[in-house]
Scaffold this motif. Sequence first.
Motif, PDB file in Angstrom:
ATOM      1  N   ILE A  56       0.825  -1.209   0.000  1.00  0.00           N
ATOM      2  CA  ILE A  56       0.000   0.000   0.000  1.00  0.00           C
ATOM      3  C   ILE A  56       0.861   1.262   0.000  1.00  0.00           C
ATOM      4  O   ILE A  56       0.471   2.282  -0.578  1.00  0.00           O
ATOM      5  CB  ILE A  56      -0.992  -0.016   1.196  1.00  0.00           C
ATOM      6  N   GLU A  57       2.051   1.186   0.594  1.00  0.00           N
ATOM      7  CA  GLU A  57       2.932   2.355   0.614  1.00  0.00           C
ATOM      8  C   GLU A  57       3.333   2.760  -0.794  1.00  0.00           C
ATOM      9  O   GLU A  57       3.384   3.955  -1.116  1.00  0.00           O
ATOM     10  CB  GLU A  57       4.194   2.074   1.457  1.00  0.00           C
ATOM     11  N   LEU A  58       3.626   1.775  -1.646  1.00  0.00           N
ATOM     12  CA  LEU A  58       3.977   2.065  -3.036  1.00  0.00           C
ATOM     13  C   LEU A  58       2.796   2.713  -3.760  1.00  0.00           C
ATOM     14  O   LEU A  58       2.958   3.701  -4.481  1.00  0.00           O
ATOM     15  CB  LEU A  58       4.409   0.796  -3.771  1.00  0.00           C
ATOM     16  N   ALA A  59       1.596   2.175  -3.547  1.00  0.00           N
ATOM     17  CA  ALA A  59       0.405   2.731  -4.190  1.00  0.00           C
ATOM     18  C   ALA A  59       0.176   4.170  -3.753  1.00  0.00           C
ATOM     19  O   ALA A  59      -0.154   5.035  -4.572  1.00  0.00           O
ATOM     20  CB  ALA A  59      -0.819   1.871  -3.875  1.00  0.00           C
ATOM     21  N   MET A  60       0.380   4.441  -2.468  1.00  0.00           N
ATOM     22  CA  MET A  60       0.201   5.802  -1.957  1.00  0.00           C
ATOM     23  C   MET A  60       1.255   6.742  -2.530  1.00  0.00           C
ATOM     24  O   MET A  60       0.960   7.881  -2.900  1.00  0.00           O
ATOM     25  CB  MET A  60       0.267   5.795  -0.423  1.00  0.00           C
ATOM     26  N   GLN A  61       2.485   6.248  -2.639  1.00  0.00           N
ATOM     27  CA  GLN A  61       3.586   7.073  -3.149  1.00  0.00           C
ATOM     28  C   GLN A  61       3.373   7.416  -4.625  1.00  0.00           C
ATOM     29  O   GLN A  61       3.532   8.563  -5.028  1.00  0.00           O
ATOM     30  CB  GLN A  61       4.909   6.329  -2.960  1.00  0.00           C
ATOM     31  N   VAL A  62       2.997   6.425  -5.437  1.00  0.00           N
ATOM     32  CA  VAL A  62       2.853   6.638  -6.879  1.00  0.00           C
ATOM     33  C   VAL A  62       1.646   7.513  -7.189  1.00  0.00           C
ATOM     34  O   VAL A  62       1.721   8.413  -8.017  1.00  0.00           O
ATOM     35  CB  VAL A  62       2.757   5.281  -7.621  1.00  0.00           C
ATOM     36  N   THR A  63       0.519   7.265  -6.518  1.00  0.00           N
ATOM     37  CA  THR A  63      -0.713   7.973  -6.861  1.00  0.00           C
ATOM     38  C   THR A  63      -0.913   9.260  -6.074  1.00  0.00           C
ATOM     39  O   THR A  63      -1.633  10.151  -6.524  1.00  0.00           O
ATOM     40  CB  THR A  63      -1.941   7.083  -6.616  1.00  0.00           C
ATOM     41  N   GLY A  64      -0.327   9.336  -4.900  1.00  0.00           N
ATOM     42  CA  GLY A  64      -0.556  10.491  -4.046  1.00  0.00           C
ATOM     43  C   GLY A  64      -1.899  10.441  -3.334  1.00  0.00           C
ATOM     44  O   GLY A  64      -2.331  11.427  -2.742  1.00  0.00           O
ATOM     45  N   LEU A  65      -2.555   9.293  -3.379  1.00  0.00           N
ATOM     46  CA  LEU A  65      -3.857   9.133  -2.732  1.00  0.00           C
ATOM     47  C   LEU A  65      -3.681   8.622  -1.306  1.00  0.00           C
ATOM     48  O   LEU A  65      -2.695   7.959  -0.986  1.00  0.00           O
ATOM     49  CB  LEU A  65      -4.731   8.148  -3.516  1.00  0.00           C
ATOM     50  N   ALA A  66      -4.649   8.902  -0.474  1.00  0.00           N
ATOM     51  CA  ALA A  66      -4.641   8.411   0.902  1.00  0.00           C
ATOM     52  C   ALA A  66      -4.960   6.916   0.926  1.00  0.00           C
ATOM     53  O   ALA A  66      -5.609   6.384   0.014  1.00  0.00           O
ATOM     54  CB  ALA A  66      -5.663   9.170   1.736  1.00  0.00           C
ATOM     55  N   GLN A  67      -4.524   6.261   1.972  1.00  0.00           N
ATOM     56  CA  GLN A  67      -4.736   4.822   2.110  1.00  0.00           C
ATOM     57  C   GLN A  67      -6.223   4.482   2.057  1.00  0.00           C
ATOM     58  O   GLN A  67      -6.627   3.546   1.361  1.00  0.00           O
ATOM     59  CB  GLN A  67      -4.116   4.348   3.432  1.00  0.00           C
ATOM     60  N   SER A  68      -7.056   5.234   2.758  1.00  0.00           N
ATOM     61  CA  SER A  68      -8.492   4.944   2.776  1.00  0.00           C
ATOM     62  C   SER A  68      -9.112   5.117   1.386  1.00  0.00           C
ATOM     63  O   SER A  68      -9.989   4.341   0.995  1.00  0.00           O
ATOM     64  CB  SER A  68      -9.202   5.845   3.785  1.00  0.00           C
ATOM     65  N   THR A  69      -8.639   6.107   0.634  1.00  0.00           N
ATOM     66  CA  THR A  69      -9.148   6.316  -0.729  1.00  0.00           C
ATOM     67  C   THR A  69      -8.796   5.130  -1.613  1.00  0.00           C
ATOM     68  O   THR A  69      -9.633   4.646  -2.400  1.00  0.00           O
ATOM     69  CB  THR A  69      -8.551   7.609  -1.328  1.00  0.00           C
ATOM     70  N   ILE A  70      -7.572   4.635  -1.487  1.00  0.00           N
ATOM     71  CA  ILE A  70      -7.145   3.479  -2.288  1.00  0.00           C
ATOM     72  C   ILE A  70      -8.002   2.267  -1.953  1.00  0.00           C
ATOM     73  O   ILE A  70      -8.481   1.564  -2.846  1.00  0.00           O
ATOM     74  CB  ILE A  70      -5.647   3.193  -2.067  1.00  0.00           C
ATOM     75  N   TYR A  71      -8.222   2.009  -0.664  1.00  0.00           N
ATOM     76  CA  TYR A  71      -9.044   0.870  -0.272  1.00  0.00           C
ATOM     77  C   TYR A  71     -10.482   1.011  -0.775  1.00  0.00           C
ATOM     78  O   TYR A  71     -11.100   0.030  -1.193  1.00  0.00           O
ATOM     79  CB  TYR A  71      -9.015   0.665   1.242  1.00  0.00           C
ATOM     80  N   ASN A  72     -11.014   2.221  -0.747  1.00  0.00           N
ATOM     81  CA  ASN A  72     -12.363   2.439  -1.280  1.00  0.00           C
ATOM     82  C   ASN A  72     -12.418   2.157  -2.772  1.00  0.00           C
ATOM     83  O   ASN A  72     -13.358   1.521  -3.266  1.00  0.00           O
ATOM     84  CB  ASN A  72     -12.835   3.866  -0.995  1.00  0.00           C
ATOM     85  N   LEU A  73     -11.408   2.640  -3.515  1.00  0.00           N
ATOM     86  CA  LEU A  73     -11.373   2.392  -4.962  1.00  0.00           C
ATOM     87  C   LEU A  73     -11.233   0.903  -5.268  1.00  0.00           C
ATOM     88  O   LEU A  73     -11.832   0.394  -6.218  1.00  0.00           O
ATOM     89  CB  LEU A  73     -10.231   3.184  -5.606  1.00  0.00           C
ATOM     90  N   ILE A  74     -10.463   0.200  -4.458  1.00  0.00           N
ATOM     91  CA  ILE A  74     -10.306  -1.252  -4.640  1.00  0.00           C
ATOM     92  C   ILE A  74     -11.643  -1.945  -4.416  1.00  0.00           C
ATOM     93  O   ILE A  74     -12.044  -2.811  -5.199  1.00  0.00           O
ATOM     94  CB  ILE A  74      -9.228  -1.815  -3.693  1.00  0.00           C
ATOM     95  N   SER A  75     -12.353  -1.550  -3.372  1.00  0.00           N
ATOM     96  CA  SER A  75     -13.643  -2.198  -3.081  1.00  0.00           C
ATOM     97  C   SER A  75     -14.665  -1.922  -4.179  1.00  0.00           C
ATOM     98  O   SER A  75     -15.563  -2.731  -4.403  1.00  0.00           O
ATOM     99  CB  SER A  75     -14.182  -1.744  -1.723  1.00  0.00           C
TER     100      SER A  75
END
Length: 133
Positions: free
Chosen positions: A39-58
């Motif tokens: 998740i750290e890589l995803a946050m670094q590349v996209t600049g999105l917050a962890q909760s936003t990434i998890y919401n998009l995944i769901s």
Amino acid sequence: MFNPFEELQLRLIRLEAILLELQSVTIPVAPTDKQLGGIELAMQVTGLAQSTIYNLISEGRFPHIKRGRKLYFSKPQLEAWILEGTLQTLYELEEEIQRHLSDNSNPQEGNPQEPDYDKPDQAKGNPSATQNS
């Protein structure tokens, strides 16, 4: 007389020489630019917050890899996902509209003629009406 232990001894010596040679060979190390991560890589590349990434995944709208209960992210996939969101400029949209209109307005290129809905039989799709006309 043949001694099998002497043959084994010779083979062991050859194997040791091969192992020493292999140890002196340098093995290329993976590039420092991490291509796969959490998740750290995803946050670094996209600049999105962890909760936003998890919401998009769901919602099924974020590229990820799932193995068991773990999530992994690929840097090239994340970069491609970001680029998919590129918006066209007004100029590009107008060009595309003009291209689409010019392609669809030329009946000589095999586009079927629009039916005349003023005739009741043709509007219903009755093929005998077009033959009798």
